[in-house]
Design a protein around this motif. Structure first.
Motif, PDB file in Angstrom:
ATOM      1  N   TRP A   1     -43.638 -48.359  -3.329  1.00 39.61           N
ATOM      2  CA  TRP A   1     -42.478 -47.498  -3.549  1.00 39.61           C
ATOM      3  C   TRP A   1     -42.468 -46.925  -4.963  1.00 39.61           C
ATOM      4  O   TRP A   1     -42.006 -45.800  -5.183  1.00 39.61           O
ATOM      5  CB  TRP A   1     -41.199 -48.271  -3.290  1.00 39.61           C
ATOM      6  CG  TRP A   1     -40.836 -48.370  -1.838  1.00 39.61           C
ATOM      7  CD1 TRP A   1     -40.878 -49.475  -1.050  1.00 39.61           C
ATOM      8  CD2 TRP A   1     -40.389 -47.297  -1.005  1.00 39.61           C
ATOM      9  NE1 TRP A   1     -40.487 -49.179   0.234  1.00 39.61           N
ATOM     10  CE2 TRP A   1     -40.180 -47.842   0.294  1.00 39.61           C
ATOM     11  CE3 TRP A   1     -40.151 -45.938  -1.202  1.00 39.61           C
ATOM     12  CZ2 TRP A   1     -39.752 -47.057   1.365  1.00 39.61           C
ATOM     13  CZ3 TRP A   1     -39.718 -45.165  -0.144  1.00 39.61           C
ATOM     14  CH2 TRP A   1     -39.524 -45.731   1.124  1.00 39.61           C
TER      15      TRP A   1
ATOM     16  N   LEU B   1     -41.344 -38.587  -3.900  1.00 41.23           N
ATOM     17  CA  LEU B   1     -40.111 -38.553  -3.110  1.00 41.23           C
ATOM     18  C   LEU B   1     -38.982 -37.868  -3.873  1.00 41.23           C
ATOM     19  O   LEU B   1     -38.159 -37.159  -3.281  1.00 41.23           O
ATOM     20  CB  LEU B   1     -39.698 -39.978  -2.725  1.00 41.23           C
ATOM     21  CG  LEU B   1     -40.612 -40.697  -1.725  1.00 41.23           C
ATOM     22  CD1 LEU B   1     -40.155 -42.139  -1.542  1.00 41.23           C
ATOM     23  CD2 LEU B   1     -40.629 -39.964  -0.395  1.00 41.23           C
TER      24      LEU B   1
ATOM     25  N   SER C   1     -37.149 -34.577  -2.571  1.00 40.36           N
ATOM     26  CA  SER C   1     -35.705 -34.527  -2.380  1.00 40.36           C
ATOM     27  C   SER C   1     -35.088 -33.336  -3.107  1.00 40.36           C
ATOM     28  O   SER C   1     -34.190 -32.665  -2.576  1.00 40.36           O
ATOM     29  CB  SER C   1     -35.059 -35.824  -2.887  1.00 40.36           C
ATOM     30  OG  SER C   1     -35.556 -36.934  -2.185  1.00 40.36           O
TER      31      SER C   1
END
Length: 288
Positions: A14, A21, A25
Motif C-alpha cells: 500500500w 492512488l 483520485s
C-alpha cells in the motif's frame, strides 16, 4: 534477515501504491465524482451557481428527440468505423506477416495516420471533399457532377467514417501484428501436416489465436469512436441538419456553447456508463 509478515508486506504494498492512488483520485476519480454531481444540478459557472434538480437532466435527455438523434448518429458512426477498422487491419496484418520485402516500410506507412494530428488531417480532409475540391475534380472526367459532400446529410457522415477508419487502421494493424507473432508456429506446421490450406489455417489457427487481441481491438476501437470529437469539430460542426452531431460534440455544445453544464454532465455520465460497460465486457470476454 527475518521475513516480513503478511501484514507488513501488505502495508509495504500500500505504501508503494499510495502515490499512484493519490494521483488517480485527484485527476481521475475526483473529476468523475464531480461530473456525476453536476449531472444532478442546473445552472452554469457564469451565473449565480448551480441548483440541485435530481434526475431532471436524465429525464430531459431521455425525452429529447435531439438526444436520440445524436445517439443514433453515434451508433451509425461507431458501427461504420468499428467493423472496417477490424476487418481491414486483420487482413493486412495477415498479409504483412507473410511478406518479406519492404515489411518494415509498409508497417511504418500504415502506422503514420495514427500519429498524425487529427486537426491537421481534418483540415486536409475538408479541403479534399469541398465542392470544388480535388475529389470532385477527379470524378468530373467520369461524368459525375460535383457533389456537396460536406453539405449533404447523406454523404457527410460517411466522409467522417472514412477519415476515422484511415486514422485507426495503423494502430489496429500494429496490435494484430503483435498478436500474430504470439501464435506458436507449431500450430501452423501441424495444420499444414493435416492438409489445411491458407484460408483454413486462418480460420482454425489464426482467428482462435487472436481471440484476446480481437477483443482488445474491438473495445479500443469502440472507445476511439465514442470519444471522437476533432473530426466533427473541424469538418462539419455537427451539420448539416444535425446529421453528424455525435455524443461528444453534443456534450461540448451543451456545456461550452449553451452553458447548460448540468445537462451536459448528465449526457457525459451516460457516455461514461457505456464506456464502463465496454471495459467490463472486455474483461469478461478475455477471462473466458
Amino acid at each position: 534477515m527475518a521475513k516480513l509478515g503478511f501484514s507488513n508486506s501488505t502495508w509495504l504494498a500500500w505504501g508503494f501504491l499510495a502515490p499512484a492512488l493519490l494521483l488517480l483520485s485527484i485527476f481521475v476519480l475526483g473529476p468523475i465524482g464531480y461530473l456525476i454531481y453536476l449531472s444532478f444540478t442546473t445552472g452554469s459557472f457564469t451565473q449565480s451557481g448551480t441548483q440541485w434538480v435530481g434526475w431532471s437532466n436524465y429525464e430531459r435527455a431521455i425525452a429529447s428527440p435531439e438526444f436520440w438523434q445524436v445517439l443514433g448518429n453515434t451508433l451509425y458512426f461507431s458501427l461504420g468505423t468499428i467493423i472496417p477498422s477490424i476487418i481491414l487491419p486483420l487482413i493486412l496484418a495477415a498479409l504483412l506477416e507473410q511478406a518479406i520485402a519492404l515489411k518494415s516500410l509498409l508497417r511504418t506507412a500504415y502506422f503514420l495516420p495514427a500519429i498524425t494530428s487529427m486537426v491537421a488531417v481534418g483540415l486536409g480532409w475538408r479541403w479534399l471533399f469541398q465542392t470544388n475540391g480535388p475529389v470532385n475534380a477527379l470524378l468530373e472526367p467520369l461524368g459525375i457532377t460535383p457533389i456537396a459532400w460536406l453539405g449533404s446529410s447523406t454523404w457527410a457522415m460517411p466522409i467522417l467514417i472514412l477519415l476515422s477508419i484511415w486514422k485507426q487502421l495503423g494502430f489496429n494493424l500494429v496490435v494484430f501484428l503483435a498478436g500474430l507473432q504470439a501464435i506458436p508456429q507449431s500450430r501452423y506446421e501441424a495444420a499444414k501436416l493435416d492438409g489445411a490450406n491458407g484460408l483454413q489455417q486462418f480460420r482454425h489457427v489464426t482467428l482462435p489465436g487472436l481471440y484476446p487481441t480481437l477483443v482488445f481491438v474491438i473495445v479500443t476501437t469502440a472507445m476511439f469512436t465514442l470519444r471522437s470529437f476533432e473530426q466533427v469539430y473541424v469538418i462539419t460542426e455537427g451539420g448539416p441538419l444535425n446529421s453528424t452531431n455525435i455524443l461528444v460534440y453534443y456534450i461540448y455544445q451543451e456545456a461550452f456553447a449553451l452553458f447548460d453544464i448540468g445537462y451536459a454532465a448528465a449526457s457525459a455520465t451516460l457516455l461514461l456508463l457505456v464506456a464502463l460497460s465496454l471495459v467490463t465486457l472486455q474483461v469478461q470476454l478475455t477471462e473466458t
